[in-house]
Design a protein around this motif. Sequence first.
Motif, PDB file in Angstrom:
ATOM      1  N   MET A 143       0.853  -1.183   0.000  1.00 12.77           N
ATOM      2  CA  MET A 143       0.000   0.000   0.000  1.00 12.77           C
ATOM      3  C   MET A 143       0.891   1.236   0.000  1.00 12.77           C
ATOM      4  O   MET A 143       1.791   1.350   0.826  1.00 12.77           O
ATOM      5  CB  MET A 143      -0.906   0.014   1.237  1.00 12.77           C
ATOM      6  CG  MET A 143      -1.738  -1.244   1.425  1.00 12.77           C
ATOM      7  SD  MET A 143      -2.750  -1.178   2.932  1.00 12.77           S
ATOM      8  CE  MET A 143      -3.308  -2.896   3.031  1.00 12.77           C
ATOM      9  N   LYS A 144       0.630   2.139  -0.910  1.00 14.34           N
ATOM     10  CA  LYS A 144       1.443   3.351  -1.032  1.00 14.34           C
ATOM     11  C   LYS A 144       0.559   4.598  -1.061  1.00 14.34           C
ATOM     12  O   LYS A 144      -0.386   4.686  -1.856  1.00 14.34           O
ATOM     13  CB  LYS A 144       2.281   3.326  -2.321  1.00 14.34           C
ATOM     14  CG  LYS A 144       3.280   2.182  -2.403  1.00 14.34           C
ATOM     15  CD  LYS A 144       4.388   2.332  -1.384  1.00 14.34           C
ATOM     16  CE  LYS A 144       5.439   1.233  -1.571  1.00 14.34           C
ATOM     17  NZ  LYS A 144       6.485   1.288  -0.534  1.00 14.34           N
ATOM     18  N   GLY A 145       0.848   5.557  -0.187  1.00 12.97           N
ATOM     19  CA  GLY A 145       0.213   6.865  -0.224  1.00 12.97           C
ATOM     20  C   GLY A 145      -1.249   6.908   0.149  1.00 12.97           C
ATOM     21  O   GLY A 145      -1.907   7.928  -0.043  1.00 12.97           O
ATOM     22  N   ILE A 146      -1.794   5.815   0.689  1.00 14.26           N
ATOM     23  CA  ILE A 146      -3.218   5.809   1.034  1.00 14.26           C
ATOM     24  C   ILE A 146      -3.398   5.957   2.540  1.00 14.26           C
ATOM     25  O   ILE A 146      -2.433   6.017   3.301  1.00 14.26           O
ATOM     26  CB  ILE A 146      -3.905   4.519   0.530  1.00 14.26           C
ATOM     27  CG1 ILE A 146      -3.293   3.274   1.190  1.00 14.26           C
ATOM     28  CG2 ILE A 146      -3.792   4.412  -0.986  1.00 14.26           C
ATOM     29  CD1 ILE A 146      -3.995   1.985   0.809  1.00 14.26           C
ATOM     30  N   GLU A 147      -4.642   6.019   2.972  1.00 18.89           N
ATOM     31  CA  GLU A 147      -4.966   6.350   4.360  1.00 18.89           C
ATOM     32  C   GLU A 147      -4.376   5.377   5.371  1.00 18.89           C
ATOM     33  O   GLU A 147      -4.092   5.767   6.514  1.00 18.89           O
ATOM     34  CB  GLU A 147      -6.491   6.424   4.521  1.00 18.89           C
ATOM     35  CG  GLU A 147      -7.108   7.708   4.019  1.00 18.89           C
ATOM     36  CD  GLU A 147      -7.002   7.917   2.518  1.00 18.89           C
ATOM     37  OE1 GLU A 147      -7.151   9.055   2.051  1.00 18.89           O
ATOM     38  OE2 GLU A 147      -6.761   6.936   1.792  1.00 18.89           O
ATOM     39  N   THR A 148      -4.177   4.151   5.004  1.00 18.19           N
ATOM     40  CA  THR A 148      -3.605   3.182   5.940  1.00 18.19           C
ATOM     41  C   THR A 148      -2.155   3.484   6.283  1.00 18.19           C
ATOM     42  O   THR A 148      -1.619   2.952   7.249  1.00 18.19           O
ATOM     43  CB  THR A 148      -3.684   1.758   5.364  1.00 18.19           C
ATOM     44  OG1 THR A 148      -3.005   1.730   4.098  1.00 18.19           O
ATOM     45  CG2 THR A 148      -5.124   1.323   5.167  1.00 18.19           C
ATOM     46  N   GLN A 149      -1.512   4.345   5.495  1.00 18.34           N
ATOM     47  CA  GLN A 149      -0.098   4.671   5.707  1.00 18.34           C
ATOM     48  C   GLN A 149       0.101   5.993   6.432  1.00 18.34           C
ATOM     49  O   GLN A 149       1.226   6.346   6.769  1.00 18.34           O
ATOM     50  CB  GLN A 149       0.624   4.739   4.357  1.00 18.34           C
ATOM     51  CG  GLN A 149       0.396   3.547   3.443  1.00 18.34           C
ATOM     52  CD  GLN A 149       0.740   2.229   4.115  1.00 18.34           C
ATOM     53  OE1 GLN A 149      -0.129   1.443   4.422  1.00 18.34           O
ATOM     54  NE2 GLN A 149       2.013   2.002   4.360  1.00 18.34           N
ATOM     55  N   ARG A 150      -0.961   6.722   6.679  1.00 18.91           N
ATOM     56  CA  ARG A 150      -0.845   8.045   7.299  1.00 18.91           C
ATOM     57  C   ARG A 150      -0.855   7.951   8.818  1.00 18.91           C
ATOM     58  O   ARG A 150      -1.599   7.158   9.403  1.00 18.91           O
ATOM     59  CB  ARG A 150      -1.975   8.949   6.822  1.00 18.91           C
ATOM     60  CG  ARG A 150      -1.871   9.330   5.370  1.00 18.91           C
ATOM     61  CD  ARG A 150      -3.067  10.123   4.902  1.00 18.91           C
ATOM     62  NE  ARG A 150      -3.379  11.253   5.781  1.00 18.91           N
ATOM     63  CZ  ARG A 150      -4.369  12.102   5.567  1.00 18.91           C
ATOM     64  NH1 ARG A 150      -5.152  11.947   4.508  1.00 18.91           N
ATOM     65  NH2 ARG A 150      -4.589  13.105   6.403  1.00 18.91           N
ATOM     66  N   ASN A 151      -0.044   8.798   9.463  1.00 21.36           N
ATOM     67  CA  ASN A 151       0.067   8.777  10.920  1.00 21.36           C
ATOM     68  C   ASN A 151      -1.095   9.476  11.618  1.00 21.36           C
ATOM     69  O   ASN A 151      -1.329   9.247  12.808  1.00 21.36           O
ATOM     70  CB  ASN A 151       1.380   9.437  11.356  1.00 21.36           C
ATOM     71  CG  ASN A 151       2.599   8.648  10.923  1.00 21.36           C
ATOM     72  OD1 ASN A 151       2.553   7.421  10.858  1.00 21.36           O
ATOM     73  ND2 ASN A 151       3.683   9.345  10.628  1.00 21.36           N
TER      74      ASN A 151
END
Length: 299
Positions: A80-88
């Motif tokens: 997963m890249k750049g999507i909501e699951t990667q945001r702090n």
Amino acid sequence: NTDSIFVLLPGVNTPEKCLIGNEVAAFINRYVTEELNMSTMEIEFEKAYECFMLLAKKRYYGIMWVPTDDGCMKRKGIDMKGIETQRNDIIPFVKDMLQRAIQTLVGTSDPVRAFGVVKVELERLLKNEVAFEHFVVRKKLSAKVVDKVTTIPQARVNQLRRERNPGSEEVIGNQVAYVMVDAPPETPIAMLAEDAEYAEANELRLNRLYYLKHCIRDAVIRIFEPLDKMLSMSHEFRRVEAVLEAQRTGCNDGVSDIHAQMEASSALEDAVVVRKRYVPRPIEGSVRGKGKKARAPRS
């Protein structure tokens, strides 16, 4: 630079993608060197995807395969890249829900089943079955916002911590943990923010309607937007919003019609008594409000 080139290979199975990927890279390198006389640029085959969803530039997810030394392909799991699951700054409830929904989507190629994961979590939200800690927001306290205590939630909460217990506030550059609590509809958003530990200790009622509108709905729609026509997401979110509004105001008339697919009565009863109603007080330097002062922490 390190920009990527994505090439669609319809009908090609995963083992063949390694061979074709290397052939494509060799062809481009040879063309660039011999035809364009640009020997300083080189392309290499890095990875391949199946069940790949490209949402926008640098925003995608799918099952990733990487080449091995023996020329085969090895599955590395979901990338997963750049999507909501990667945001702090995304709340744990949304992160966990989206991760499981994406896993279902790429594992089954069934959008309806994947969105079913979201609908189950929305039902838990309506029944107030989601743990308190899954609603905690963490935002960085920057020098630009530290004094904006009337408009920026993390600045307000940090000021509240300073007032209640001098020295407990965060320093610039650190994250501030807070939740959004229940209050009258006209309350400014920043005034909904409360220190997470204080809110839990004092059993303050969380503003689940705020979380739906500002944290959950848009994040889900961005992930599933290319599939929206077959999922009717807007209809589902309007239904959930109507039920949460009824729960919040105590106006239960007609909720059974909106909430026909769920156990409306138990969900509403639980929601009414689970947390105390909280009217946030203004802090020093903020706009004066009409609410009562918050209760001091228990000793």
